[in-house]
Design a protein around this motif. Sequence first.
Motif, PDB file in Angstrom:
ATOM      1  N   GLU A 136      -9.703  -0.682  -6.637  1.00  0.00           N
ATOM      2  CA  GLU A 136      -8.430  -1.017  -7.267  1.00  0.00           C
ATOM      3  C   GLU A 136      -7.933   0.140  -8.126  1.00  0.00           C
ATOM      4  O   GLU A 136      -6.733   0.306  -8.324  1.00  0.00           O
ATOM      5  CB  GLU A 136      -8.587  -2.278  -8.118  1.00  0.00           C
ATOM      6  N   SER A 137      -8.855   0.943  -8.636  1.00  0.00           N
ATOM      7  CA  SER A 137      -8.489   2.119  -9.412  1.00  0.00           C
ATOM      8  C   SER A 137      -7.882   3.177  -8.497  1.00  0.00           C
ATOM      9  O   SER A 137      -8.293   3.345  -7.340  1.00  0.00           O
ATOM     10  CB  SER A 137      -9.731   2.693 -10.109  1.00  0.00           C
ATOM     11  N   ARG A 149       2.033   1.774  -3.496  1.00  0.00           N
ATOM     12  CA  ARG A 149       0.962   2.303  -4.349  1.00  0.00           C
ATOM     13  C   ARG A 149       0.727   3.790  -4.092  1.00  0.00           C
ATOM     14  O   ARG A 149       0.549   4.576  -5.030  1.00  0.00           O
ATOM     15  CB  ARG A 149      -0.318   1.504  -4.095  1.00  0.00           C
ATOM     16  N   ARG A 200      -8.068   2.148  -0.250  1.00  0.00           N
ATOM     17  CA  ARG A 200      -8.680   0.832  -0.095  1.00  0.00           C
ATOM     18  C   ARG A 200     -10.085   0.760  -0.695  1.00  0.00           C
ATOM     19  O   ARG A 200     -10.691  -0.320  -0.693  1.00  0.00           O
ATOM     20  CB  ARG A 200      -8.720   0.463   1.389  1.00  0.00           C
ATOM     21  N   GLU A 259       0.830  -1.212   0.000  1.00  0.00           N
ATOM     22  CA  GLU A 259       0.000   0.000   0.000  1.00  0.00           C
ATOM     23  C   GLU A 259       0.863   1.260   0.000  1.00  0.00           C
ATOM     24  O   GLU A 259       0.532   2.253  -0.671  1.00  0.00           O
ATOM     25  CB  GLU A 259      -0.939  -0.008   1.211  1.00  0.00           C
TER      26      GLU A 259
END
Length: 330
Positions: free
Chosen positions: A288-289, A48, A285, A45
Amino acid sequence: MIDPFGRHISYLRVSVTDRCDFRCVYCMAEDMTFLPKAEVLTLEELDRLCSAFVRLGVRKLRLTGGEPLVRRNIMALVRALGRHLDSGALDELTLTTNGSQLARYADELKAAGMRRINVSLDTLDPAKFTAITRWGKLDKVQEGLDAATRAGLAVKINAVALKGVNDDEFDRMVAWCGEQGFDLTFIEVMPMGEIGSATRLEQYLPLSMVRAQLQRRWTLDESDYRSGGPARYYTVRETGRRLGLITPLTHNFCESCNRVRLTCTGTLYMCLGQEDAADLRAPLRLAESDEPLELAIAEAIARKPKGHDFIIDRRHNRPAVSRHMSVTGG
């Protein structure tokens, strides 16, 4: 990313953990309560989130803590972020550390693309070092510095100026950094978080006094060098090394602020000295985009304030903000 005052936000400091193996007297209380692990973002995370900031224009990433190198499997994150260096999307990936784990990780950090690191070190006296850090050992940090030098990492020493604690060592630290080939930055103590019986008023030493003290022995030539952070730099003529001064209290650096801070829980602080923050964990969260995440980041940057409200005096003998520096990221 451009904030409401026309400043380009190109620098993200990321706290990968609030945990630390030291308990420095100006940073933490000795009996700190740390975040439950369930609240902390996974390394995937964090990757990302950082990657979203890189796409939006961040050119420099600094990993901080707590102590970043105590985070389990931290090198997986460092290697993952290194891909942005390879692609040219990121100019620099770097780290601020207390040095305790450097002997273990220095070679891997260099292999992952790091070129320079900051090491927090407030004294060269072993007994004083243990007193300041409560748990630290100076010889272990020196081993880490030696490993970093062998690995080819450029080192900058960060020292917090503490009245009555290390104010008799400033000349020695300048000389030692010259001998070691390190740059050096002095930092004013910041009023963040309760730290127990000690008070920031007792610790606070204006860097204008530090500079005046140093100029009795050293020739400090003004420099236009900028590292992307808040330090104002000089060149010490006698050693050839850079000396930085970070002065959030006597001369704040807000007019040129280009950075925001991300905590290990996904909270984004647009200003070190303000409480306003944005929750990025929820949009991260949510899907997914990355579209909701990027929208949340843009909305947060649009709220970045003009400056902080740090102050230390006898009428304000309390933290300017309640959170500890280890939560926000050093």
